[in-house]
Design a protein around this motif. Structure first.
Motif, PDB file in Angstrom:
ATOM      1  N   ARG A  30       0.834  -1.194   0.000  1.00 14.77           N
ATOM      2  CA  ARG A  30       0.000   0.000   0.000  1.00 14.77           C
ATOM      3  C   ARG A  30       0.874   1.251   0.000  1.00 14.77           C
ATOM      4  O   ARG A  30       0.632   2.200  -0.738  1.00 14.77           O
ATOM      5  CB  ARG A  30      -0.887   0.004   1.260  1.00 14.77           C
ATOM      6  CG  ARG A  30      -1.748   1.243   1.401  1.00 14.77           C
ATOM      7  CD  ARG A  30      -2.419   1.324   2.765  1.00 14.77           C
ATOM      8  NE  ARG A  30      -1.503   1.771   3.821  1.00 14.77           N
ATOM      9  CZ  ARG A  30      -1.863   1.962   5.093  1.00 14.77           C
ATOM     10  NH1 ARG A  30      -3.097   1.713   5.475  1.00 14.77           N
ATOM     11  NH2 ARG A  30      -0.973   2.372   5.980  1.00 14.77           N
ATOM     12  N   GLU A  31       1.923   1.234   0.826  1.00 14.36           N
ATOM     13  CA  GLU A  31       2.797   2.400   0.946  1.00 14.36           C
ATOM     14  C   GLU A  31       3.568   2.669  -0.347  1.00 14.36           C
ATOM     15  O   GLU A  31       3.681   3.804  -0.788  1.00 14.36           O
ATOM     16  CB  GLU A  31       3.750   2.231   2.131  1.00 14.36           C
ATOM     17  CG  GLU A  31       3.053   2.227   3.483  1.00 14.36           C
ATOM     18  CD  GLU A  31       2.258   3.508   3.753  1.00 14.36           C
ATOM     19  OE1 GLU A  31       2.739   4.590   3.369  1.00 14.36           O
ATOM     20  OE2 GLU A  31       1.150   3.416   4.319  1.00 14.36           O
ATOM     21  N   LEU A  32       4.098   1.605  -0.955  1.00 15.52           N
ATOM     22  CA  LEU A  32       4.882   1.802  -2.182  1.00 15.52           C
ATOM     23  C   LEU A  32       3.979   2.251  -3.332  1.00 15.52           C
ATOM     24  O   LEU A  32       4.355   3.110  -4.132  1.00 15.52           O
ATOM     25  CB  LEU A  32       5.632   0.515  -2.547  1.00 15.52           C
ATOM     26  CG  LEU A  32       6.688   0.078  -1.523  1.00 15.52           C
ATOM     27  CD1 LEU A  32       7.400  -1.188  -1.986  1.00 15.52           C
ATOM     28  CD2 LEU A  32       7.717   1.193  -1.261  1.00 15.52           C
ATOM     29  N   SER A  34       1.165   3.892  -2.995  1.00 15.86           N
ATOM     30  CA  SER A  34       0.776   5.276  -2.697  1.00 15.86           C
ATOM     31  C   SER A  34       1.861   6.245  -3.144  1.00 15.86           C
ATOM     32  O   SER A  34       1.577   7.304  -3.709  1.00 15.86           O
ATOM     33  CB  SER A  34       0.519   5.456  -1.198  1.00 15.86           C
ATOM     34  OG  SER A  34      -0.568   4.657  -0.788  1.00 15.86           O
ATOM     35  N   ASN A  35       3.116   5.880  -2.899  1.00 15.08           N
ATOM     36  CA  ASN A  35       4.224   6.734  -3.333  1.00 15.08           C
ATOM     37  C   ASN A  35       4.258   6.858  -4.860  1.00 15.08           C
ATOM     38  O   ASN A  35       4.487   7.944  -5.399  1.00 15.08           O
ATOM     39  CB  ASN A  35       5.558   6.157  -2.856  1.00 15.08           C
ATOM     40  CG  ASN A  35       5.772   6.382  -1.366  1.00 15.08           C
ATOM     41  OD1 ASN A  35       5.022   7.127  -0.736  1.00 15.08           O
ATOM     42  ND2 ASN A  35       6.789   5.736  -0.818  1.00 15.08           N
ATOM     43  N   ALA A  36       4.030   5.735  -5.536  1.00 11.35           N
ATOM     44  CA  ALA A  36       4.031   5.745  -6.996  1.00 11.35           C
ATOM     45  C   ALA A  36       2.910   6.644  -7.515  1.00 11.35           C
ATOM     46  O   ALA A  36       3.100   7.436  -8.451  1.00 11.35           O
ATOM     47  CB  ALA A  36       3.861   4.319  -7.523  1.00 11.35           C
ATOM     48  N   ILE A 115      -0.900  11.653  -1.309  1.00 13.84           N
ATOM     49  CA  ILE A 115      -1.174  10.832  -0.130  1.00 13.84           C
ATOM     50  C   ILE A 115      -0.095  11.010   0.938  1.00 13.84           C
ATOM     51  O   ILE A 115      -0.372  11.082   2.124  1.00 13.84           O
ATOM     52  CB  ILE A 115      -1.256   9.343  -0.537  1.00 13.84           C
ATOM     53  CG1 ILE A 115      -2.342   9.154  -1.603  1.00 13.84           C
ATOM     54  CG2 ILE A 115      -1.521   8.461   0.658  1.00 13.84           C
ATOM     55  CD1 ILE A 115      -2.174   7.899  -2.442  1.00 13.84           C
ATOM     56  N   GLY A 116       1.163  11.084   0.494  1.00 13.10           N
ATOM     57  CA  GLY A 116       2.283  11.094   1.432  1.00 13.10           C
ATOM     58  C   GLY A 116       2.281  12.323   2.326  1.00 13.10           C
ATOM     59  O   GLY A 116       1.852  13.386   1.932  1.00 13.10           O
ATOM     60  N   GLN A 117       2.748  12.129   3.555  1.00 15.79           N
ATOM     61  CA  GLN A 117       2.877  13.286   4.435  1.00 15.79           C
ATOM     62  C   GLN A 117       3.869  13.068   5.577  1.00 15.79           C
ATOM     63  O   GLN A 117       4.411  14.014   6.113  1.00 15.79           O
ATOM     64  CB  GLN A 117       1.515  13.712   4.993  1.00 15.79           C
ATOM     65  CG  GLN A 117       0.898  12.713   5.951  1.00 15.79           C
ATOM     66  CD  GLN A 117      -0.457  13.182   6.470  1.00 15.79           C
ATOM     67  OE1 GLN A 117      -1.483  12.594   6.202  1.00 15.79           O
ATOM     68  NE2 GLN A 117      -0.450  14.280   7.221  1.00 15.79           N
ATOM     69  N   VAL A 120       7.618   8.219   6.126  1.00 15.30           N
ATOM     70  CA  VAL A 120       8.073   6.951   6.699  1.00 15.30           C
ATOM     71  C   VAL A 120       7.590   5.717   5.932  1.00 15.30           C
ATOM     72  O   VAL A 120       8.153   4.630   6.077  1.00 15.30           O
ATOM     73  CB  VAL A 120       7.666   6.782   8.183  1.00 15.30           C
ATOM     74  CG1 VAL A 120       8.274   7.874   9.033  1.00 15.30           C
ATOM     75  CG2 VAL A 120       6.154   6.763   8.317  1.00 15.30           C
ATOM     76  N   GLY A 121       6.563   5.905   5.113  1.00 20.53           N
ATOM     77  CA  GLY A 121       5.917   4.763   4.465  1.00 20.53           C
ATOM     78  C   GLY A 121       6.882   3.901   3.672  1.00 20.53           C
ATOM     79  O   GLY A 121       6.804   2.661   3.703  1.00 20.53           O
ATOM     80  N   PHE A 122       7.806   4.531   2.995  1.00 25.43           N
ATOM     81  CA  PHE A 122       8.759   3.819   2.153  1.00 25.43           C
ATOM     82  C   PHE A 122       9.487   2.721   2.919  1.00 25.43           C
ATOM     83  O   PHE A 122       9.717   1.616   2.416  1.00 25.43           O
ATOM     84  CB  PHE A 122       9.760   4.824   1.571  1.00 25.43           C
ATOM     85  CG  PHE A 122      10.930   4.196   0.903  1.00 25.43           C
ATOM     86  CD1 PHE A 122      10.815   3.672  -0.388  1.00 25.43           C
ATOM     87  CD2 PHE A 122      12.154   4.101   1.551  1.00 25.43           C
ATOM     88  CE1 PHE A 122      11.903   3.072  -1.010  1.00 25.43           C
ATOM     89  CE2 PHE A 122      13.244   3.499   0.933  1.00 25.43           C
ATOM     90  CZ  PHE A 122      13.116   2.985  -0.345  1.00 25.43           C
TER      91      PHE A 122
HETATM   92 MG    MG Z   1       4.546   7.375   1.186  1.00 25.57          MG
END
Ligand code: MG
Ligand code: ADP
Length: 626
Positions: A30-32, A34-36, A115-117, A120-122
């Protein structure tokens, strides 16, 4: 090649991150993704501002590639990419979010898409991978760079080649351990499920090659496998579409697709709220009770999305218990999430949304009741009980929300009626809302206690659910009219009986009643003349708060405290049997005892209560037959 240290206390922080922030390993994807998606969004925003750039939709997508043999999983995007500095800044510094900075620089106020803020998600990638490699080429740059790290001891950056702008995240998936099966993150079906679950509404296609089978050419029953690229996500969330463009079928499909139930919901509610808090919601009122509804396993709640990404599968705080049957989801851009994006930072916004949703569900149910009675009754058959529980629980706090949604079977209409309908039909003479409790409508119909009320033409509500009387006790009154059981000591009906000799007659009867009470030795609180009976010689009434029906229910519960209603044996002084009683009182005390016990037992039977001594009862019956 020089190895650089993570800045600040990064080592410890990374360790913390990898091992304690997330409850669920699968969210790395989900995190990767979202980053894409953010990276593609950034290109999109750039083209909005720059006339020389064009955004050709087909060029933007996310690719998921799994190579089981080599334990490699790739997340590839055609987004904005990262320069060497950006790789250092964004991936080399924990808690640094290039996306948040982008949002601020470009003054994207409503932040609708990015989405990112937290920055840390990566690193969630390290939950499932030993080594993470990032190959990226930034928009407008000739060079490409490779960033690589195997977790806590730093990262390397070097030049490399890459044809097109964008980023490739390459994960070397961990070997299985005793408690964790990492293989599944290379499995086509698992990946598909994770994408569907969390990233179904990412606005760009998430493509993956999936295995299919087809008939082998030249054969009739031999099949062969082949791979075909598929877009896994549905992209446009139904709740962002215009209501006018959606059909009932679209909503029903969404209901089935999200596994909310197997039935056809009686109603859908589509909310697009603007104002203090912005959110979209799609809610469903099911028609049938889910098979696990009354089990501990049933979890109430709505899916909670932030910018189209799933945060929580079933957020319980969005629904009050009495509406726990409602299914659906809420998407809001205004939620403050905590760092794992699995929970909410503080629940002020959530409380506001929950309150709006509660009111909306109520008003939509009232609307259904008004406009499509048949459907409402179907719904009520399934979930009316839950609404009544809602009235009863929390000390009646929610009775105002729920009272207009209640329905009971009516002696007059022979169908379900609302309290409002009942009250609007009441004549001036009638002071109370009358109800009778029993096992079934058929049994209540025959209760002798209802005779007088029916004679007067008063409507009676039939209570056949365990919870009914308890809920009504909590409600106490509706539109200033109090509820009264047909078995209660005083029915509140004025008497016209003004016979002159009434007092002396009463006195004479009183002695008979006193001696009957003594003969029943403590089984009843009182014996008295009935004002409600017409065709039956006796019935039971009750004094006090606990009714006979409540006594039955309370005593059927585990650890019951043997609670007893105060029972009163009422005798119909106009019945032929009464003459027999009087005669016995004057001439044959043994007979009076026999008759009193028989009549008391008859009254118990009519109430559906067990006879204390069935053998004695049948012996007594035989005695009078002889
Ligand atoms: Mg992210
Ligand atoms: P967040 O997404 O909350 O900002 P992450 O740790 O997921 O935090 O990512 C950190 C930063 O790295 C992002 O803000 C973004 O600037 C950059 N980044 C991560 N993945 C990509 C990608 N696929 N393409 C471009 N930039 C990326």
């Amino acid at each position: 090649m020089e190895k650089k240290e993570f800045k600040a206390e990064s080592k410890r922080l990374l360790d913390l991150m990898i091992n304690s922030i997330y409850t669920n390993k699968e969210i790395f994807l989900r995190e990767l993704i979202s980053n894409a998606s953010d990276a593609i969004d950034k290109i999109y925003y750039k083209t909005l501002k720059d006339e020389n750039l064009q955004f050709n939709k087909d060029d933007y997508y996310i690719n998921i590639v799994s190579d089981k043999e080599n334990r490699i999983l790739k997340v590839i995007d055609t987004g904005i990419g990262m320069t060497k500095e950006e790789l250092e800044d964004n991936l080399g510094t924990i808690a640094k979010s290039g996306s948040l900075a982008f949002k601020n620089e470009n003054e994207i106020k409503d932040g609708y898409d990015i989405i990112g803020q937290f920055g840390v998600g990566f690193y969630a990638a390290f939950m499932v991978a030993d080594t993470v490699t990032v190959i990226s080429k930034a928009l407008g740059s000739e060079e490409a760079y490779k960033w690589e790290s195997n977790g806590a001891d730093g990262y390397t950056i070097e030049n490399c080649t890459k044809d097109s702008v964008g980023t490739e995240i390459i994960l070397k998936i961990k070997e299985n351990t005793e408690d964790e099966n990492y293989d599944e993150y290379l499995e086509e079906s698992t990946l598909k499920n994770i994408i569907k679950k969390y990233s179904d509404f990412i606005r760009y296609p998430i493509k993956m090659f999936v295995t299919k089978t087809k008939l082998k050419e030249g054969t009739e029953n031999e099949y062969e496998e082949y791979k075909e690229e598929e877009t896994i996500n549905s992209m446009v969330p139904i709740w962002r579409k215009n209501k006018n463009e959606l059909t009932e079928e679209d909503y029903n499909n969404f209901y089935l697709e999200k596994h909310y139930g197997f039935d056809n919901p009686v109603k859908h509610i589509h909310i697009s709220a603007e104002g203090i808090i912005r959110y979209n919601a799609i809610l469903f009122i099911p028609e049938r009770i889910p098979f696990d509804y009354y089990t501990k396993e049933y979890e109430k709640g709505l899916g909670l999305y932030s910018n189209g990404v799933l945060i929580m599968d079933k957020c319980p705080d969005l629904l009050p218990d009495y509406f726990s049957f409602v299914k659906g989801m809420v998407d809001s851009e205004d939620l403050s999430l905590n760092i794992s994006r699995e929970m909410l930072q503080q629940d002020r916004q959530l409380k506001l949304i929950a309150k709006n949703i509660k009111n909306k569900i109520k008003s939509e149910l009232l609307d259904l009741l008004k406009k499509d009675r048949e459907k409402y009754e179907k719904f009520y058959e399934s979930f009316g009980r839950q609404l009544k529980y809602g009235v009863y629980s929390d000390f009646g706090t929610n009775k105002d929300v729920l009272q207009d949604l209640l329905m009971f079977y009516s002696s007059k209409e022979k169908k379900l009626v609302t309290l409002d309908e009942y009250v609007s039909r009441m004549t001036e003479e009638q002071k109370y809302i009358y109800y009778a409790s029993g096992e079934s409508n058929e049994r209540i119909e025959k209760l002798p206690q209802t005779d007088l009320l029916k004679d007067k033409g008063f409507e009676i509500l039939y209570f056949t659910d365990d919870i009914d009387e308890f809920a009504i006790k909590m409600l106490m009154s509706y539109k200033d009219k109090e509820f009264k059981s047909v078995s209660s000591g005083d029915l509140g009906i004025e008497e016209k009986d003004n016979e002159n000799n009434k007092d002396s007659k009463d006195n004479a009867n009183k002695e008979l009643f006193v001696s009957m009470k003594e003969l029943l030795s403590g089984k009843v609180k009182d014996v008295r003349e009935s004002k409600r009976l017409k065709n039956h010689p006796v019935c039971l009434a009750n004094d006090g708060e606990i009714s006979i029906e409540m006594e039955k229910i309370l005593n059927s519960m585990p650890n019951n405290q043997d609670i007893k209603a105060d029972k009163v044996l009422e005798v119909n002084a106009n019945h032929d049997i009464f003459k027999v009683l009087k005669d016995a009182y004057e001439n044959d005390k043994d007979k009076l005892k026999l008759y009193t016990e028989l009549l008391y037992n008859q009254a118990l039977l009519i109430e559906g209560l067990p006879i204390e001594d069935p053998v004695e009862f049948t012996n007594n019956m035989c005695k009078i037959m002889k």
